[in-house]
Design an enzyme around this catalytic site. Structure first.
Site, PDB file in Angstrom:
ATOM      1  N   SER A   1       0.566  -1.120  -0.130  1.00 28.83           N
ATOM      2  CA  SER A   1       0.195   0.080   0.256  1.00 28.83           C
ATOM      3  C   SER A   1       0.389   1.728  -0.304  1.00 28.83           C
ATOM      4  O   SER A   1       0.322   1.959  -0.861  1.00 28.83           O
ATOM      5  CB  SER A   1      -1.224  -0.286   0.799  1.00 28.83           C
ATOM      6  OG  SER A   1       0.097  -0.526   2.555  1.00 28.83           O
ATOM      7  N   GLU A   2       2.215   1.295   0.345  1.00 31.48           N
ATOM      8  CA  GLU A   2       3.064   2.435   1.173  1.00 31.48           C
ATOM      9  C   GLU A   2       4.460   1.702   1.107  1.00 31.48           C
ATOM     10  O   GLU A   2       4.720   0.910   1.498  1.00 31.48           O
ATOM     11  CB  GLU A   2       2.659   3.748   1.844  1.00 31.48           C
ATOM     12  CG  GLU A   2       1.138   4.653   1.390  1.00 31.48           C
ATOM     13  CD  GLU A   2       0.136   4.231   1.616  1.00 31.48           C
ATOM     14  OE1 GLU A   2      -0.776   4.808   1.788  1.00 31.48           O
ATOM     15  OE2 GLU A   2       0.001   3.338   2.563  1.00 31.48           O
ATOM     16  N   THR A   3       5.237   2.216   0.188  1.00 32.00           N
ATOM     17  CA  THR A   3       6.746   2.825   0.386  1.00 32.00           C
ATOM     18  C   THR A   3       7.069   4.003   0.726  1.00 32.00           C
ATOM     19  O   THR A   3       7.121   4.525   0.402  1.00 32.00           O
ATOM     20  CB  THR A   3       7.475   2.073  -0.690  1.00 32.00           C
ATOM     21  OG1 THR A   3       6.405   0.992  -1.190  1.00 32.00           O
ATOM     22  CG2 THR A   3       8.635   1.812  -0.830  1.00 32.00           C
TER      23      THR A   3
END
Length: 267
Positions: free
Chosen positions: A45-47
């Site tokens: 979902s996020e890096t």
């Protein structure tokens, strides 16, 4: 250029639970195209991207940059502690689009001081409710916070039963929506789920930034400054929230899934 890259399960003390986050640490900030390409490759979902020279922290979904990410911040602080860059009791300040974020390394996890969002009462969009599988009569109250929405429903069961039509949701503009109710479990105060198909994340497993808004609403509704939230995604995860006048303190644990080196000279 060789950069360090990790995957971390945030808001969990066990593998394969909580919210997976990529963490990429480099000497200086990478360019946006490279960060987006890495986020697409990581496919979580996020890096999070941390530049050690300035302690600047940025977060990307596989599609866009986001201004605030709780589980990515937690994952980054966890990796710094695991690498030995910081130790228990240390305070770290990350510089972000949402302003400086202060993080404390604790023996039992990470504590993060996040901005207090302003909630504005709204009338929910009927098309969005339909896409979520809700009716207007299901909604107790609703708010916007920034570009996102918070919908309060009557029961924990209603939150857990949601099965959104993400294609339908994507036909109308949006950013993210959190659906929440009081918990029937006496060890947890509230439950929630968070959906953001507009930025490439149909359902986020555990969403730190949404819990800032949840802390504001439920602190008043339940007359409590300290709350435990459970995000009832398939992976699930708990967040401890403490509301003060100038920040929301989010506390959680994390565990490293893998670490490696990324050779950007091959791009």
């Amino acid at each position: 250029m060789i950069v360090d890259i990790y995957q971390v399960d945030a808001f969990s003390a066990s593998l394969f639970q909580g919210n997976p986050a990529g963490v990429c640490i480099s000497a200086s900030m990478l360019d946006e195209a490279t960060m987006l390409a890495i986020a697409e490759e990581m496919a979580v979902s996020e890096t999070a991207f941390l530049a050690l020279d300035t302690m600047s922290l940025r977060w990307f979904t596989p599609k866009v940059e986001v201004a605030l990410c709780g589980h990515g911040t937690l994952a980054t602080a966890h990796i710094l502690a695991e690498r030995g860059d910081v130790k228990i009791g240390d305070n770290v300040t990350f510089y972000t689009q949402s302003g400086p974020l202060d993080v404390t390394i604790q023996r039992e996890g990470i504590a993060m001081a996040f901005p207090v969002p302003e909630l504005t009462e709204i009338t929910p969009n009927p098309s969005r409710l339909e896409g979520l599988g809700l009716r207007g009569s299901d909604i107790r109250t609703s708010y916007s916070f920034g570009e996102k929405e918070l919908l309060v429903v009557d029961s924990e069961d209603a939150v857990k039963a949601l099965s959104p039509d993400f294609a339908a949701l994507n036909t109308h503009p949006g950013r993210g929506v959190v659906v929440t109710a009081a918990s029937s479990d006496n060890t947890v105060d509230i439950v929630s789920r968070y959906f953001a198909p507009w930025v490439g994340v149909n359902e986020d497993p555990v969403t730190g930034s949404a819990h800032c808004a949840l802390a504001v609403y439920w602190s008043q509704a339940l007359s409590k400054k300290q709350l435990i939230g459970y995000q009832a995604s398939a992976r699930g995860g708990c967040i401890k929230m403490t509301l003060s006048e100038d920040h929301v303190l989010l506390q959680g644990q994390a565990v490293t899934v893998f670490s490696g080196k990324l050779d950007l000279s091959k791009t």
